[in-house]
Design a protein around this motif. Sequence first.
Motif, mmCIF file in Angstrom:
data_model
loop_
_atom_site.group_PDB
_atom_site.id
_atom_site.type_symbol
_atom_site.label_atom_id
_atom_site.label_comp_id
_atom_site.label_asym_id
_atom_site.label_seq_id
_atom_site.Cartn_x
_atom_site.Cartn_y
_atom_site.Cartn_z
ATOM 1 N N ILE A 5 0.857 -1.181 0.000
ATOM 2 C CA ILE A 5 0.000 0.000 0.000
ATOM 3 C C ILE A 5 0.893 1.231 0.000
ATOM 4 O O ILE A 5 1.844 1.312 0.789
ATOM 5 C CB ILE A 5 -0.920 -0.002 1.238
ATOM 6 N N LYS A 6 0.627 2.164 -0.874
ATOM 7 C CA LYS A 6 1.401 3.403 -0.900
ATOM 8 C C LYS A 6 0.811 4.383 0.097
ATOM 9 O O LYS A 6 -0.392 4.648 0.078
ATOM 10 C CB LYS A 6 1.377 4.010 -2.303
ATOM 11 N N TYR A 8 1.173 8.171 1.206
ATOM 12 C CA TYR A 8 1.697 9.510 0.955
ATOM 13 C C TYR A 8 1.623 10.273 2.272
ATOM 14 O O TYR A 8 0.555 10.369 2.885
ATOM 15 C CB TYR A 8 0.864 10.207 -0.127
ATOM 16 N N GLN A 49 -5.115 14.210 -7.842
ATOM 17 C CA GLN A 49 -5.919 13.098 -8.345
ATOM 18 C C GLN A 49 -6.123 12.046 -7.262
ATOM 19 O O GLN A 49 -7.112 11.325 -7.262
ATOM 20 C CB GLN A 49 -5.232 12.466 -9.557
ATOM 21 N N ILE A 50 -5.182 11.986 -6.330
ATOM 22 C CA ILE A 50 -5.259 11.022 -5.225
ATOM 23 C C ILE A 50 -5.979 11.629 -4.033
ATOM 24 O O ILE A 50 -6.816 10.989 -3.398
ATOM 25 C CB ILE A 50 -3.838 10.580 -4.829
ATOM 26 N N SER A 51 -5.644 12.875 -3.726
ATOM 27 C CA SER A 51 -6.205 13.588 -2.575
ATOM 28 C C SER A 51 -6.730 14.935 -3.063
ATOM 29 O O SER A 51 -5.978 15.909 -3.107
ATOM 30 C CB SER A 51 -5.125 13.770 -1.501
ATOM 31 N N ASP A 60 -2.831 4.663 -1.610
ATOM 32 C CA ASP A 60 -3.198 4.017 -2.866
ATOM 33 C C ASP A 60 -3.064 2.526 -2.616
ATOM 34 O O ASP A 60 -1.962 2.008 -2.466
ATOM 35 C CB ASP A 60 -2.273 4.471 -3.990
ATOM 36 N N ASP A 61 -4.196 1.858 -2.524
ATOM 37 C CA ASP A 61 -4.226 0.420 -2.246
ATOM 38 C C ASP A 61 -4.653 -0.303 -3.512
ATOM 39 O O ASP A 61 -5.840 -0.526 -3.749
ATOM 40 C CB ASP A 61 -5.186 0.121 -1.096
ATOM 41 N N GLY A 63 -4.761 0.733 -6.514
ATOM 42 C CA GLY A 63 -5.578 1.551 -7.395
ATOM 43 C C GLY A 63 -6.727 2.247 -6.700
ATOM 44 O O GLY A 63 -7.319 3.176 -7.259
ATOM 45 N N TYR A 64 -7.052 1.797 -5.485
ATOM 46 C CA TYR A 64 -8.077 2.492 -4.701
ATOM 47 C C TYR A 64 -7.389 3.566 -3.883
ATOM 48 O O TYR A 64 -6.506 3.263 -3.065
ATOM 49 C CB TYR A 64 -8.814 1.533 -3.772
ATOM 50 N N THR A 65 -7.767 4.807 -4.092
ATOM 51 C CA THR A 65 -7.137 5.913 -3.380
ATOM 52 C C THR A 65 -8.098 6.520 -2.373
ATOM 53 O O THR A 65 -9.312 6.574 -2.608
ATOM 54 C CB THR A 65 -6.656 7.000 -4.359
#
Length: 208
Positions: A5-6, A8, A49-51, A60-61, A63-65
């Motif tokens: 899992i990314k 940020y 785009q993520i937050s 980002d799990d 592709g689910y952000t």
Amino acid sequence: MITPIKLYRAPKSGHCHRVELMLAFLDLPYETIDLDMANGAHKAPDFLQISPFGLVPAIDDGGYTLADSNAILVYLANTYAKDTGWLLSDPKAAAEVQRWLTVAADNIYAGPCAARLVKVFGVPLDHAASVTKAHDLFKIMDSHLSTRAWLATDQITIADIAGYSYIAHAPEGGVDLVPYPNIRAWLGRVEAQPGFVAMAASPIPELA
């Protein structure tokens, strides 16, 4: 192999540490991506785009952000630890957890978090008012923890994760934890959990 899992984050953010702590407690593989907040990395088009609000933490799990620390705690508990106690389905227990998530977003943010923002990051907030709010909160919490080990139920939940980081680092904001033995004992119980990871510390100022 599970894709990490990314996460940020800003390394000294208590909001971000909440999420990292949960990832560590659940023994989930994760990758930290530190954003250069001072130079506006959190407002870059790709991160928005993520937050969309430009806030950390965000994950980002596969592709689910998702952004917002408390929302991420709920997501991780429901996705990877359902029915293990981190987030309970019993209506009363779930309500107690939600109550402390609200405390984390309101009282903790306005008290120890805000005081630390002033001392560590130089944010122009009313430091004296933040310290007063922190002590008002801690008096209630210390009394609450005098008869129980954890905030919401009889075991650790995401409520404790949401509360831990800014309270543990309250002295960095000039808020003394010495008068609150039950809070300090609770912090110790969180820190004793398998997989615990500490947040980067900042110098502690002189306490008034």
